[in-house]
Scaffold this motif. Structure first.
Motif, PDB file in Angstrom:
ATOM      1  N   ARG A 135       0.828  -1.205   0.000  1.00 42.26           N
ATOM      2  CA  ARG A 135       0.000   0.000   0.000  1.00 42.26           C
ATOM      3  C   ARG A 135       0.863   1.256   0.000  1.00 42.26           C
ATOM      4  N   LYS A 136       1.959   1.242   0.760  1.00 45.96           N
ATOM      5  CA  LYS A 136       2.793   2.436   0.895  1.00 45.96           C
ATOM      6  C   LYS A 136       3.701   2.656  -0.313  1.00 45.96           C
ATOM      7  N   GLN A 137       4.132   1.569  -0.959  1.00 41.46           N
ATOM      8  CA  GLN A 137       5.178   1.694  -1.969  1.00 41.46           C
ATOM      9  C   GLN A 137       4.723   1.402  -3.390  1.00 41.46           C
ATOM     10  N   THR A 138       3.464   1.054  -3.584  1.00 38.58           N
ATOM     11  CA  THR A 138       2.945   0.851  -4.932  1.00 38.58           C
ATOM     12  C   THR A 138       1.541   1.448  -5.025  1.00 38.58           C
ATOM     13  N   GLN A 139       1.078   1.577  -6.247  1.00 37.47           N
ATOM     14  CA  GLN A 139      -0.315   1.952  -6.485  1.00 37.47           C
ATOM     15  C   GLN A 139      -1.145   0.735  -6.865  1.00 37.47           C
ATOM     16  N   ALA A 140      -0.541  -0.437  -6.808  1.00 34.21           N
ATOM     17  CA  ALA A 140      -1.159  -1.645  -7.343  1.00 34.21           C
ATOM     18  C   ALA A 140      -2.387  -2.074  -6.555  1.00 34.21           C
ATOM     19  N   ASP A 141      -3.344  -2.630  -7.281  1.00 32.79           N
ATOM     20  CA  ASP A 141      -4.392  -3.411  -6.643  1.00 32.79           C
ATOM     21  C   ASP A 141      -3.774  -4.722  -6.182  1.00 32.79           C
ATOM     22  N   VAL A 142      -4.321  -5.283  -5.109  1.00 35.85           N
ATOM     23  CA  VAL A 142      -3.753  -6.503  -4.530  1.00 35.85           C
ATOM     24  C   VAL A 142      -4.828  -7.566  -4.387  1.00 35.85           C
ATOM     25  N   ILE A 143      -4.463  -8.782  -4.772  1.00 37.28           N
ATOM     26  CA  ILE A 143      -5.316  -9.952  -4.573  1.00 37.28           C
ATOM     27  C   ILE A 143      -4.521 -10.968  -3.757  1.00 37.28           C
ATOM     28  N   LEU A 144      -5.037 -11.380  -2.622  1.00 40.01           N
ATOM     29  CA  LEU A 144      -4.473 -12.510  -1.888  1.00 40.01           C
ATOM     30  C   LEU A 144      -5.153 -13.783  -2.387  1.00 40.01           C
ATOM     31  N   MET A 145      -4.374 -14.825  -2.622  1.00 37.40           N
ATOM     32  CA  MET A 145      -4.933 -16.133  -2.985  1.00 37.40           C
ATOM     33  C   MET A 145      -4.723 -17.079  -1.804  1.00 37.40           C
ATOM     34  N   ASP A 146      -5.810 -17.606  -1.265  1.00 41.78           N
ATOM     35  CA  ASP A 146      -5.681 -18.478  -0.101  1.00 41.78           C
ATOM     36  C   ASP A 146      -5.367 -19.923  -0.518  1.00 41.78           C
ATOM     37  N   PRO A 147      -5.171 -20.848   0.441  1.00 43.85           N
ATOM     38  CA  PRO A 147      -4.683 -22.201   0.115  1.00 43.85           C
ATOM     39  C   PRO A 147      -5.645 -23.026  -0.735  1.00 43.85           C
ATOM     40  N   GLN A 148      -5.117 -24.101  -1.283  1.00 44.61           N
ATOM     41  CA  GLN A 148      -5.897 -25.037  -2.079  1.00 44.61           C
ATOM     42  C   GLN A 148      -6.624 -26.038  -1.171  1.00 44.61           C
ATOM     43  N   TYR A 149      -7.748 -26.519  -1.660  1.00 43.12           N
ATOM     44  CA  TYR A 149      -8.551 -27.519  -0.936  1.00 43.12           C
ATOM     45  C   TYR A 149      -8.139 -28.893  -1.453  1.00 43.12           C
ATOM     46  N   VAL A 150      -7.204 -29.516  -0.744  1.00 35.51           N
ATOM     47  CA  VAL A 150      -6.627 -30.800  -1.176  1.00 35.51           C
ATOM     48  C   VAL A 150      -6.375 -31.679   0.044  1.00 35.51           C
ATOM     49  N   PRO A 151      -6.235 -32.996  -0.156  1.00 29.90           N
ATOM     50  CA  PRO A 151      -6.071 -33.901   0.981  1.00 29.90           C
ATOM     51  C   PRO A 151      -4.918 -33.547   1.911  1.00 29.90           C
ATOM     52  N   ALA A 152      -3.810 -33.017   1.381  1.00 32.56           N
ATOM     53  CA  ALA A 152      -2.644 -32.741   2.216  1.00 32.56           C
ATOM     54  C   ALA A 152      -2.931 -31.745   3.331  1.00 32.56           C
TER      55      ALA A 152
END
Length: 249
Positions: A135-152
Protein backbone atom coordinates in the motif's frame (compact mmCIF):
# COMPACT_ATOMS: atom_id res chain seq x y z
CA UNK A 1 -9.70 -30.11 -21.76
CA UNK A 2 -12.80 -32.29 -21.96
CA UNK A 3 -15.15 -29.49 -20.88
CA UNK A 4 -15.53 -25.76 -21.27
CA UNK A 5 -15.12 -24.13 -17.84
CA UNK A 6 -17.58 -21.42 -18.81
CA UNK A 7 -20.33 -24.05 -19.00
CA UNK A 8 -19.72 -25.51 -15.52
CA UNK A 9 -21.84 -24.20 -12.63
CA UNK A 10 -19.27 -23.46 -9.92
CA UNK A 11 -18.05 -19.87 -10.15
CA UNK A 12 -15.58 -17.94 -7.99
CA UNK A 13 -16.74 -15.75 -5.14
CA UNK A 14 -16.69 -12.19 -6.52
CA UNK A 15 -14.19 -9.66 -5.24
CA UNK A 16 -15.38 -7.12 -2.69
CA UNK A 17 -13.42 -4.25 -4.19
CA UNK A 18 -13.09 -2.99 -7.72
CA UNK A 19 -9.64 -3.24 -9.30
CA UNK A 20 -9.40 0.50 -9.80
CA UNK A 21 -5.75 0.97 -10.74
CA UNK A 22 -5.62 -2.11 -12.94
CA UNK A 23 -8.77 -0.96 -14.74
CA UNK A 24 -7.24 2.46 -15.37
CA UNK A 25 -4.09 0.93 -16.80
CA UNK A 26 -6.10 -1.33 -19.09
CA UNK A 27 -7.86 1.76 -20.42
CA UNK A 28 -4.50 3.39 -21.12
CA UNK A 29 -3.46 0.22 -22.97
CA UNK A 30 -0.71 -1.25 -20.82
CA UNK A 31 -0.86 -3.14 -17.52
CA UNK A 32 1.54 -5.30 -15.53
CA UNK A 33 0.66 -8.15 -13.17
CA UNK A 34 3.16 -9.58 -10.69
CA UNK A 35 2.31 -13.02 -9.28
CA UNK A 36 4.27 -14.03 -6.18
CA UNK A 37 3.92 -17.21 -4.17
CA UNK A 38 5.17 -20.77 -3.92
CA UNK A 39 4.71 -23.86 -6.11
CA UNK A 40 1.11 -22.98 -7.03
CA UNK A 41 2.55 -19.86 -8.66
CA UNK A 42 5.80 -21.05 -10.19
CA UNK A 43 4.36 -24.43 -11.19
CA UNK A 44 4.86 -28.04 -10.13
CA UNK A 45 6.33 -30.75 -12.32
CA UNK A 46 5.20 -30.47 -15.93
CA UNK A 47 1.98 -28.63 -15.09
CA UNK A 48 1.71 -25.15 -16.57
CA UNK A 49 1.08 -22.76 -13.64
CA UNK A 50 -1.93 -20.51 -13.27
CA UNK A 51 -0.19 -17.17 -14.15
CA UNK A 52 0.80 -18.44 -17.59
CA UNK A 53 -2.78 -19.62 -18.16
CA UNK A 54 -4.34 -16.46 -16.77
CA UNK A 55 -2.46 -14.16 -19.14
CA UNK A 56 -4.02 -15.36 -22.43
CA UNK A 57 -7.45 -15.46 -20.78
CA UNK A 58 -7.11 -11.78 -19.89
CA UNK A 59 -5.59 -10.86 -23.24
CA UNK A 60 -8.65 -12.32 -24.95
CA UNK A 61 -10.93 -10.09 -22.86
CA UNK A 62 -8.79 -6.96 -23.25
CA UNK A 63 -7.26 -7.26 -26.74
CA UNK A 64 -6.45 -3.54 -26.95
CA UNK A 65 -4.19 -3.60 -23.89
CA UNK A 66 -0.70 -5.00 -23.59
CA UNK A 67 -0.76 -7.08 -20.41
CA UNK A 68 2.54 -8.24 -18.96
CA UNK A 69 2.68 -11.15 -16.49
CA UNK A 70 5.73 -11.46 -14.23
CA UNK A 71 5.87 -14.80 -12.39
CA UNK A 72 7.87 -14.46 -9.17
CA UNK A 73 6.90 -17.78 -7.59
CA UNK A 74 9.46 -19.96 -5.80
CA UNK A 75 8.47 -23.45 -4.65
CA UNK A 76 8.35 -24.13 -0.93
CA UNK A 77 8.38 -20.49 0.18
CA UNK A 78 5.92 -18.84 2.51
CA UNK A 79 4.98 -15.25 3.29
CA UNK A 80 7.95 -14.32 5.56
CA UNK A 81 10.53 -15.27 2.91
CA UNK A 82 8.41 -13.86 0.09
CA UNK A 83 8.19 -10.57 1.96
CA UNK A 84 11.99 -10.37 1.92
CA UNK A 85 11.80 -10.47 -1.90
CA UNK A 86 9.20 -7.71 -2.23
CA UNK A 87 11.63 -4.86 -2.94
CA UNK A 88 13.36 -6.63 -5.82
CA UNK A 89 10.70 -9.02 -7.10
CA UNK A 90 7.50 -7.01 -6.69
CA UNK A 91 7.95 -3.30 -6.02
CA UNK A 92 10.81 -2.84 -8.50
CA UNK A 93 8.55 -4.23 -11.23
CA UNK A 94 6.10 -1.33 -10.73
CA UNK A 95 3.05 -3.60 -10.87
CA UNK A 96 -0.51 -2.53 -11.51
CA UNK A 97 -1.90 -5.71 -9.97
CA UNK A 98 -0.23 -8.03 -7.45
CA UNK A 99 -1.49 -11.57 -6.87
CA UNK A 100 0.02 -12.99 -3.68
CA UNK A 101 -0.58 -16.72 -3.12
CA UNK A 102 0.00 -17.53 0.55
CA UNK A 103 -0.73 -19.82 3.46
CA UNK A 104 -0.33 -23.37 2.21
CA UNK A 105 3.22 -24.12 3.36
CA UNK A 106 2.51 -22.80 6.85
CA UNK A 107 -0.32 -25.33 7.11
CA UNK A 108 1.40 -28.28 5.54
CA UNK A 109 4.70 -27.84 7.40
CA UNK A 110 6.73 -29.98 4.99
CA UNK A 111 9.40 -31.58 7.20
CA UNK A 112 12.25 -31.76 4.64
CA UNK A 113 12.48 -28.02 3.96
CA UNK A 114 15.52 -26.16 5.23
CA UNK A 115 14.87 -23.72 6.80
CA UNK A 116 11.58 -25.21 8.02
CA UNK A 117 8.31 -23.48 7.11
CA UNK A 118 7.30 -20.55 9.33
CA UNK A 119 4.64 -20.85 11.97
CA UNK A 120 1.03 -19.78 11.55
CA UNK A 121 1.63 -16.54 13.46
CA UNK A 122 4.84 -15.73 11.58
CA UNK A 123 2.97 -16.20 8.32
CA UNK A 124 -0.02 -14.02 9.19
CA UNK A 125 2.30 -11.32 10.57
CA UNK A 126 4.28 -11.32 7.31
CA UNK A 127 1.08 -11.07 5.25
CA UNK A 128 0.01 -8.06 7.33
CA UNK A 129 3.40 -6.39 6.88
CA UNK A 130 3.45 -7.19 3.18
CA UNK A 131 0.06 -5.60 2.60
CA UNK A 132 1.22 -2.44 4.38
CA UNK A 133 4.36 -2.35 2.26
CA UNK A 134 2.42 -2.76 -0.97
CA UNK A 135 0.00 0.00 0.00
CA UNK A 136 2.79 2.44 0.90
CA UNK A 137 5.18 1.69 -1.97
CA UNK A 138 2.95 0.85 -4.93
CA UNK A 139 -0.32 1.95 -6.48
CA UNK A 140 -1.16 -1.64 -7.34
CA UNK A 141 -4.39 -3.41 -6.64
CA UNK A 142 -3.75 -6.50 -4.53
CA UNK A 143 -5.32 -9.95 -4.57
CA UNK A 144 -4.47 -12.51 -1.89
CA UNK A 145 -4.93 -16.13 -2.98
CA UNK A 146 -5.68 -18.48 -0.10
CA UNK A 147 -4.68 -22.20 0.12
CA UNK A 148 -5.90 -25.04 -2.08
CA UNK A 149 -8.55 -27.52 -0.94
CA UNK A 150 -6.63 -30.80 -1.18
CA UNK A 151 -6.07 -33.90 0.98
CA UNK A 152 -2.64 -32.74 2.22
CA UNK A 153 -4.22 -29.88 4.18
CA UNK A 154 -7.45 -31.68 5.07
CA UNK A 155 -6.04 -34.41 7.33
CA UNK A 156 -7.35 -34.50 10.94
CA UNK A 157 -4.09 -32.91 12.09
CA UNK A 158 -4.23 -30.04 9.58
CA UNK A 159 -7.83 -29.26 8.65
CA UNK A 160 -8.57 -26.92 11.56
CA UNK A 161 -5.34 -25.05 10.86
CA UNK A 162 -6.22 -24.79 7.17
CA UNK A 163 -9.63 -23.31 7.97
CA UNK A 164 -8.04 -20.92 10.47
CA UNK A 165 -5.53 -19.78 7.82
CA UNK A 166 -8.32 -19.16 5.29
CA UNK A 167 -10.20 -17.10 7.88
CA UNK A 168 -7.05 -15.19 8.88
CA UNK A 169 -6.26 -14.30 5.27
CA UNK A 170 -9.83 -13.10 4.80
CA UNK A 171 -9.63 -10.89 7.89
CA UNK A 172 -6.22 -9.47 6.94
CA UNK A 173 -7.57 -8.62 3.50
CA UNK A 174 -10.68 -7.01 5.00
CA UNK A 175 -8.62 -4.77 7.26
CA UNK A 176 -6.26 -3.81 4.42
CA UNK A 177 -9.07 -3.20 1.95
CA UNK A 178 -7.80 -5.72 -0.61
CA UNK A 179 -9.41 -8.66 -2.38
CA UNK A 180 -9.12 -12.39 -1.79
CA UNK A 181 -9.31 -15.00 -4.49
CA UNK A 182 -10.99 -17.68 -2.39
CA UNK A 183 -9.35 -20.72 -3.91
CA UNK A 184 -10.13 -22.91 -0.88
CA UNK A 185 -13.87 -22.26 -1.22
CA UNK A 186 -13.79 -22.56 -5.01
CA UNK A 187 -12.03 -25.93 -4.94
CA UNK A 188 -14.26 -27.13 -2.12
CA UNK A 189 -17.21 -26.41 -4.41
CA UNK A 190 -15.56 -28.37 -7.20
CA UNK A 191 -15.40 -31.32 -4.82
CA UNK A 192 -18.79 -30.96 -3.11
CA UNK A 193 -21.01 -29.33 -5.75
CA UNK A 194 -19.56 -30.59 -9.02
CA UNK A 195 -18.52 -33.82 -7.25
CA UNK A 196 -15.09 -33.85 -8.86
CA UNK A 197 -12.96 -36.50 -7.16
CA UNK A 198 -9.67 -35.72 -5.47
CA UNK A 199 -8.08 -38.09 -7.97
CA UNK A 200 -8.92 -35.49 -10.61
CA UNK A 201 -8.37 -32.41 -8.47
CA UNK A 202 -4.88 -33.42 -7.33
CA UNK A 203 -1.83 -34.06 -9.49
CA UNK A 204 -1.67 -37.85 -9.67
CA UNK A 205 2.14 -37.80 -9.70
CA UNK A 206 2.23 -35.99 -6.34
CA UNK A 207 2.62 -38.51 -3.54
CA UNK A 208 1.91 -35.80 -0.97
CA UNK A 209 -1.58 -35.10 -2.43
CA UNK A 210 -0.86 -31.37 -2.22
CA UNK A 211 -0.51 -29.93 -5.72
CA UNK A 212 -3.33 -29.13 -8.11
CA UNK A 213 -3.70 -31.21 -11.26
CA UNK A 214 -3.49 -29.76 -14.76
CA UNK A 215 -7.30 -29.79 -14.93
CA UNK A 216 -7.67 -27.97 -11.60
CA UNK A 217 -4.98 -25.43 -12.42
CA UNK A 218 -6.87 -24.63 -15.62
CA UNK A 219 -10.12 -24.18 -13.67
CA UNK A 220 -8.43 -21.99 -11.06
CA UNK A 221 -6.91 -19.76 -13.74
CA UNK A 222 -10.28 -19.50 -15.48
CA UNK A 223 -11.98 -18.62 -12.21
CA UNK A 224 -9.31 -16.02 -11.45
CA UNK A 225 -9.97 -14.48 -14.87
CA UNK A 226 -13.70 -14.24 -14.11
CA UNK A 227 -13.00 -12.62 -10.75
CA UNK A 228 -10.56 -10.10 -12.23
CA UNK A 229 -12.91 -9.15 -15.07
CA UNK A 230 -15.69 -8.62 -12.54
CA UNK A 231 -13.31 -6.50 -10.43
CA UNK A 232 -12.45 -4.37 -13.46
CA UNK A 233 -16.14 -3.97 -14.26
CA UNK A 234 -16.82 -2.94 -10.65
CA UNK A 235 -14.11 -0.28 -10.86
CA UNK A 236 -15.38 1.08 -14.16
CA UNK A 237 -19.01 1.19 -13.04
CA UNK A 238 -18.08 3.19 -9.94
CA UNK A 239 -16.42 5.97 -11.92
CA UNK A 240 -18.61 9.04 -12.01
CA UNK A 241 -18.70 10.67 -15.42
CA UNK A 242 -18.80 14.46 -14.97
CA UNK A 243 -21.77 16.18 -16.51
CA UNK A 244 -21.16 18.61 -19.35
CA UNK A 245 -21.29 22.30 -18.42
CA UNK A 246 -24.28 24.22 -19.75
CA UNK A 247 -23.73 25.90 -23.11
CA UNK A 248 -22.71 29.53 -23.14
CA UNK A 249 -25.37 31.73 -24.71
Amino acid sequence: MDSDPSQIPVLPIPFVHGLTHFAQRLTIGRAKIVAIGSSSTVGHGNIKPYPERLLPFLQAVYPNARIIMVNQGIGGQEAPIELQRFDTDVIAEKPDLVIWQVGTNAIWQRPDLNPPPPSFDETTSAIRDGLVKLRKQTQADVILMDPQYVPAVLTPAKKDKAIAMVEAISELARKAGVNVFRRFAFMKSLYEVEQVSFDRIVDRTDEHRLHDSDWTTHRVAWAMKLAIVDGVDKARSSVTVPSRPPPIN
